[in-house]
Design an enzyme around this catalytic site. Structure first.
Site, short mmCIF file in Angstrom:
data_model
loop_
_atom_site.label_atom_id
_atom_site.label_comp_id
_atom_site.label_asym_id
_atom_site.label_seq_id
_atom_site.Cartn_x
_atom_site.Cartn_y
_atom_site.Cartn_z
N ASN A 111 8.68 2.76 -8.81
CA ASN A 111 8.72 1.67 -7.83
C ASN A 111 9.58 0.53 -8.40
OD1 ASN A 111 7.96 -0.91 -6.68
ND2 ASN A 111 6.38 0.18 -5.56
N ASP A 161 10.28 -2.46 -6.85
CA ASP A 161 10.06 -3.76 -6.19
C ASP A 161 10.20 -4.95 -7.15
OD1 ASP A 161 9.43 -2.26 -3.99
OD2 ASP A 161 7.30 -2.71 -4.01
N HIS A 162 9.68 -4.77 -8.38
CA HIS A 162 9.68 -5.90 -9.31
C HIS A 162 11.08 -6.35 -9.71
CE1 HIS A 162 5.49 -6.48 -9.68
NE2 HIS A 162 5.24 -5.30 -10.19
N ARG A 172 15.86 -16.17 -8.07
CA ARG A 172 17.06 -17.00 -8.05
C ARG A 172 17.82 -16.91 -6.73
NH1 ARG A 172 19.08 -19.17 -13.04
NH2 ARG A 172 17.16 -19.93 -13.96
N ARG A 196 8.52 -5.11 2.78
CA ARG A 196 7.44 -5.91 3.36
C ARG A 196 7.96 -6.69 4.55
NH1 ARG A 196 2.95 -6.66 -0.54
NH2 ARG A 196 2.15 -8.09 0.99
N ARG A 232 9.74 -10.28 0.79
CA ARG A 232 9.64 -11.12 -0.41
C ARG A 232 10.36 -10.52 -1.61
NH1 ARG A 232 3.38 -10.35 -2.24
NH2 ARG A 232 2.95 -11.18 -0.19
N GLU A 289 7.47 2.60 1.14
CA GLU A 289 6.14 2.04 1.44
C GLU A 289 6.30 0.99 2.52
OE1 GLU A 289 4.34 0.26 -1.94
OE2 GLU A 289 4.35 2.10 -3.09
N THR A 313 -0.06 -8.17 -4.51
CA THR A 313 0.37 -6.78 -4.41
C THR A 313 -0.59 -6.10 -3.44
OG1 THR A 313 0.77 -4.73 -5.65
CG2 THR A 313 -1.01 -6.13 -6.45
N THR A 314 -0.32 -4.83 -3.09
CA THR A 314 -1.21 -4.13 -2.18
C THR A 314 -2.60 -4.04 -2.81
OG1 THR A 314 0.72 -2.81 -1.66
CG2 THR A 314 -1.35 -2.10 -0.70
N GLU A 316 -2.00 9.14 -0.67
CA GLU A 316 -1.78 8.58 -2.02
C GLU A 316 -3.11 7.93 -2.42
OE1 GLU A 316 1.66 6.09 -2.86
OE2 GLU A 316 0.52 5.07 -4.44
N HIS A 323 -0.94 2.95 -8.33
CA HIS A 323 -1.38 1.56 -8.43
C HIS A 323 -2.08 1.31 -9.74
CE1 HIS A 323 -2.12 -2.50 -7.19
NE2 HIS A 323 -1.36 -2.27 -6.14
N GLY A 324 -1.48 0.43 -10.53
CA GLY A 324 -2.08 0.02 -11.80
C GLY A 324 -1.96 1.05 -12.91
N HIS A 381 4.84 -1.61 -11.92
CA HIS A 381 4.63 -2.77 -12.78
C HIS A 381 4.70 -2.44 -14.27
CE1 HIS A 381 3.19 -6.84 -13.51
NE2 HIS A 381 2.46 -6.32 -14.47
N1 PXP Z 1 1.48 2.79 -4.75
C1 PXP Z 1 1.39 1.83 -3.79
C2 PXP Z 1 0.99 2.25 -2.41
C3 PXP Z 1 1.69 0.48 -4.07
O1 PXP Z 1 1.59 -0.43 -3.09
C4 PXP Z 1 2.10 0.13 -5.37
C5 PXP Z 1 2.46 -1.29 -5.68
O2 PXP Z 1 3.60 -1.65 -4.99
C6 PXP Z 1 2.20 1.16 -6.33
C7 PXP Z 1 1.86 2.46 -6.00
C8 PXP Z 1 2.66 0.87 -7.73
O3 PXP Z 1 1.72 0.09 -8.38
P1 PXP Z 1 2.07 -0.56 -9.78
O4 PXP Z 1 3.20 -1.52 -9.56
O5 PXP Z 1 0.80 -1.21 -10.19
O6 PXP Z 1 2.47 0.57 -10.69
#
Ligand code: PXP
Length: 249
Positions: free
Chosen positions: A6, A8-9, A17, A44, A48, A69, A99-100, A150, A190-191, A213
């Site tokens: 992922n 996104d970060h 910036r 999203r 963001r 997503e 976050t979600t 998921e 997630h996490g 993350h």
């Molecule tokens: N799966 C879903 C559905 C998520 O929303 C996220 C966070 O965007 C992730 C996985 C990844 O989570 P993490 O950034 O904690 O690895």
């Protein structure tokens, strides 16, 4: 098991910036070179981090699979139907969240999610539902014709003790088995990080993990030394020169 990264970060840092770097599209290409088998991003409603341009460029340039997503809202559904990702993962979205935070409320939103799934299926787009590890949700996902679930691993990842983590793992293993028995594909995320990935990677039913993350956080440290060295070298080199900033031809 496949690894989905992922990105996104990376976009979050860019948006800090409001400029053009770091580009999440470049991050996706590097992730693929390093072995990622899917690129995951969350478009999203408030844009963001990931924006429309990112999703379009990712669609055009990545060589693995795009897992988009998104919340099941009209605007984002229309974009997804145009982009045609390999997989759409439907997630809940709240404006204020960092976050979600949880899986989809499939009981309250069954009709909306079912109708979104049907629209995606008309375009041959597979759909995954981000769900807390609860039997009823898995059965409902099957009933409304989702292709994948998921499993939300956030509570497992946040467990403070081994017995607590083991309890969450038992639930995750159980719903993974239940989902497979209903012919649903199983992803998880997630996490997840470098220390808690092991038992999840050992669940045979899980096809793909989605991680953001932890990987981007580690990249800050594994890449920081090189980045500082590169800049120190430039500062050193240029401080000994007195040239115009206009390039010579
Ligand atoms: N799966 C879903 C559905 C998520 O929303 C996220 C966070 O965007 C992730 C996985 C990844 O989570 P993490 O950034 O904690 O690895």
């Amino acid at each position: 098991m496949r690894l989905g990264i992922n990105i996104d970060h990376v976009a979050t840092i860019r948006e800090a910036r409001g400029g053009i770097e770091p580009d999440p599209v470049t991050a996706a290409h590097i992730a693929e070179l390093a072995g990622a088998e899917a690129i995951v991003c969350h478009l999203r409603e408030d844009r963001r981090h990931i924006n429309d341009r990112d999703v379009r460029l990712l669609r055009e340039t990545i060589k693995t699979r795009l897992d988009l997503e998104m919340a099941a809202t009209e605007e984002i559904i229309s974009i997804a139907l145009e982009i045609i990702p390999e997989l759409v993962t439907l997630v809940p979205e709240r404006r204020q969240e960092l976050t979600t935070e949880s899986g989809l409320d499939l009981i309250g939103n069954k009709k909306t999610i079912h109708s979104a799934i049907q629209r995606f299926h008309k375009k041959d787009i597979a759909v995954s539902l981000f769900l807390d590890p609860v039997d009823e949700y898995i059965r409902l996902a099957h009933e409304i014709e989702a292709d994948y679930i998921e499993i939300h691993t956030g509570e497992y990842a946040n467990a403070r003790t081994y017995p607590e983590a083991e309890e969450h793992l038992d639930r995750i293993r159980h719903v993974a088995e239940l989902a497979r028995s209903l012919d649903l594909g199983v992803n998880a995320g997630h996490g997840l990080n470098y220390t808690n990935i092991k038992p999840i990677a050992q669940i045979p039913e899980v096809e793909e993990v989605s991680i953001g993350h932890a990987v981007i956080s580690r990249a800050v440290f594994t890449g920081l030394e090189r980045a500082v060295r590169d800049m120190a070298e430039l500062v050193q080199r240029y401080s000994q020169q007195n040239e115009s900033i206009v390039p010579e031809n």
